[in-house]
Design an enzyme around this catalytic site. Structure first.
Site, PDB file in Angstrom:
ATOM      1  N   SER A 138       0.798  -1.241   0.000  1.00  0.00           N
ATOM      2  CA  SER A 138       0.000   0.000   0.000  1.00  0.00           C
ATOM      3  C   SER A 138       0.822   1.280   0.000  1.00  0.00           C
ATOM      4  O   SER A 138       0.281   2.347  -0.290  1.00  0.00           O
ATOM      5  CB  SER A 138      -0.901   0.030   1.233  1.00  0.00           C
ATOM      6  OG  SER A 138      -2.118  -0.583   0.946  1.00  0.00           O
ATOM      7  N   LYS A 196       0.704   3.437  -2.962  1.00  0.00           N
ATOM      8  CA  LYS A 196      -0.438   4.339  -3.202  1.00  0.00           C
ATOM      9  C   LYS A 196      -0.023   5.803  -3.067  1.00  0.00           C
ATOM     10  O   LYS A 196      -0.483   6.663  -3.816  1.00  0.00           O
ATOM     11  CB  LYS A 196      -1.564   4.046  -2.198  1.00  0.00           C
ATOM     12  CG  LYS A 196      -2.235   2.689  -2.400  1.00  0.00           C
ATOM     13  CD  LYS A 196      -3.115   2.313  -1.206  1.00  0.00           C
ATOM     14  CE  LYS A 196      -3.837   0.996  -1.463  1.00  0.00           C
ATOM     15  NZ  LYS A 196      -4.324   0.349  -0.244  1.00  0.00           N
ATOM     16  N   TYR A 229      -4.695   4.025   7.526  1.00  0.00           N
ATOM     17  CA  TYR A 229      -6.055   3.457   7.485  1.00  0.00           C
ATOM     18  C   TYR A 229      -6.917   4.058   8.595  1.00  0.00           C
ATOM     19  O   TYR A 229      -6.817   5.234   8.878  1.00  0.00           O
ATOM     20  CB  TYR A 229      -5.992   1.922   7.582  1.00  0.00           C
ATOM     21  CG  TYR A 229      -4.995   1.311   6.638  1.00  0.00           C
ATOM     22  CD1 TYR A 229      -5.155   1.428   5.265  1.00  0.00           C
ATOM     23  CD2 TYR A 229      -3.877   0.651   7.110  1.00  0.00           C
ATOM     24  CE1 TYR A 229      -4.231   0.868   4.389  1.00  0.00           C
ATOM     25  CE2 TYR A 229      -2.955   0.089   6.245  1.00  0.00           C
ATOM     26  CZ  TYR A 229      -3.149   0.209   4.889  1.00  0.00           C
ATOM     27  OH  TYR A 229      -2.247  -0.333   4.029  1.00  0.00           O
TER      28      TYR A 229
HETATM   29  N1  GLN Z   1      -1.845  -5.194  -2.368  1.00  0.00           N
HETATM   30  C1  GLN Z   1      -2.578  -5.074  -1.124  1.00  0.00           C
HETATM   31  C2  GLN Z   1      -4.072  -5.077  -1.373  1.00  0.00           C
HETATM   32  O1  GLN Z   1      -4.539  -4.446  -2.263  1.00  0.00           O
HETATM   33  C3  GLN Z   1      -2.136  -3.823  -0.430  1.00  0.00           C
HETATM   34  C4  GLN Z   1      -2.857  -3.612   0.840  1.00  0.00           C
HETATM   35  C5  GLN Z   1      -2.060  -2.983   1.914  1.00  0.00           C
HETATM   36  O2  GLN Z   1      -0.833  -2.886   1.915  1.00  0.00           O
HETATM   37  N2  GLN Z   1      -2.776  -2.607   2.936  1.00  0.00           N
HETATM   38  O3  GLN Z   1      -4.809  -5.741  -0.699  1.00  0.00           O
END
Ligand code: GLN
Length: 339
Positions: free
Chosen positions: A85, A88, A263
């Protein structure tokens, strides 16, 4: 309120970022932060992407890169893991650079969903509008909006862009990519839902494929610190000297990270650490002290929201001991007495 409603378009941004701590002090505090967090064994390694479960739960590295280009690392700073993530944040910066502040705000939003990173409900609750680029719906929409005639062009933009942030050519971990691609039914559903609401205009399966590849890029704690330091340095990589994105894009990206980088724990994180950060399920964590340093940590045991436990502990120590919290101030008047 929007920029135009706030009537500030013609007001220049002044940067008041304070001083970078002395190099020796960063070395000492980084070592102390690592020692402190090493005492902790709470949390669990992610296993919903099957291959991630094989990570060494004890692996732990902390690296601080300052905007002068100083690298201060301790522990497993060269151990590679998938960025997940954390990608992102950097793909969002690339999109802001390509599309601009107003358009990205319209299409992906910047508000916290308050729900888990892979929430489908969050999309439904907001009439199909992805509210935030740091959770999966908004992140898949972000990747889908990157310039490029084909998915391959978009992937190229991700790979080149993230490599420039890191200052070296990044590579995909094929095993991680295949493990996630075989099990990411939920992300595929999210992309189809976004398509049904007219929020993505490319093939949803291809958008998820590019997103899954971006999550499987291999980095280490040092890379994350360099990537964070580039956001701390107005978009210029302090090791390569290359401009990756504009200073305005860094400011916008860090605002989003501040609101939602950890999150549904973003409020607690901000309260304790007071810095923009972004976590990933493989155990990486990047934190940015604007104008000062980027911090990269790797420790695969996670809390229940999916954030690295040791990473958070070490970063909290660094934030306090190096005076990085962006909300902290001392009285301008010694003793605090105005009379
Ligand atoms: N590739 C993971 C997903 O899409 C990334 C999620 C994460 O790092 N929280 O579920």
């Amino acid at each position: 309120m929007r920029q135009r409603d706030l009537d500030v378009q013609d007001v220049g941004q002044i940067a008041e970022t304070g001083a970078v701590p002395a190099h020796r002090r960063i070395d000492e505090v980084t070592a102390a932060a690592h020692a402190r967090a090493l005492r902790h064994h709470e949390g669990a390694v992610a296993d919903y992407i099957p291959i991630l479960a094989s990570a060494d739960p004890e692996a732990f590295g902390v690296c601080v890169v300052d905007v002068d280009g100083g690298v201060h690392g301790i522990g497993d700073v060269g151990t590679r893991f998938s960025i997940q993530s954390i990608s992102k944040a950097f793909v969002y910066a690339l999109l802001c650079e390509a599309l601009g502040h107003e358009e990205v705000l319209d299409v992906v939003g910047v508000n916290n969903t308050g729900l888990a990173f892979n929430s489908v409900v969050a999309i439904e609750l907001n009439d199909g509008h992805p509210m935030n680029p740091m959770v999966n719906a908004g992140a898949i929409a972000t990747t889908a909006l990157l310039p490029g005639a084909t998915a391959e062009d978009q992937w190229d933009a991700v790979l080149t862009g993230l490599s420039r942030f890191a200052g070296r050519a990044l590579e995909v971990d094929d095993e991680v990519y295949r493990s996630e691609a075989a099990t990411n039914h939920r992300n595929r559903a999210i992309a189809q839902l976004l398509e049904s609401y007219g929020r993505i205009r490319v093939d949803p399966a291809e958008a998820v494929d590019v997103y899954t590849r971006q999550c499987a890029l291999l980095v280490d704690a040092r890379d994350l610190a360099v990537m964070g330091a580039t956001l701390a340095d107005g978009g210029v990589n302090p090791l390569t000297g290359e401009r990756v994105v504009s200073a305005a894009v860094c400011r916008d990206t860090l605002a989003v990270l501040t609101a939602s980088g950890l999150y549904e724990r973003s409020g607690e994180w901000l309260f304790e650490i007071g810095l923009p950060g972004k976590s990933g399920v493989a155990g990486g964590l990047v934190t940015v002290a604007p104008g000062k340093v980027g911090i990269g940590t790797y420790a695969p045991r996670l809390d229940s929201a999916g954030n690295s436990v040791r990473g958070q502990i070490a970063t909290a120590y660094l934030s306090r001991a190096l005076g990085l919290n962006i909300f902290a101030s001392d009285s301008h008047f010694p003793g605090g007495n105005l009379a």
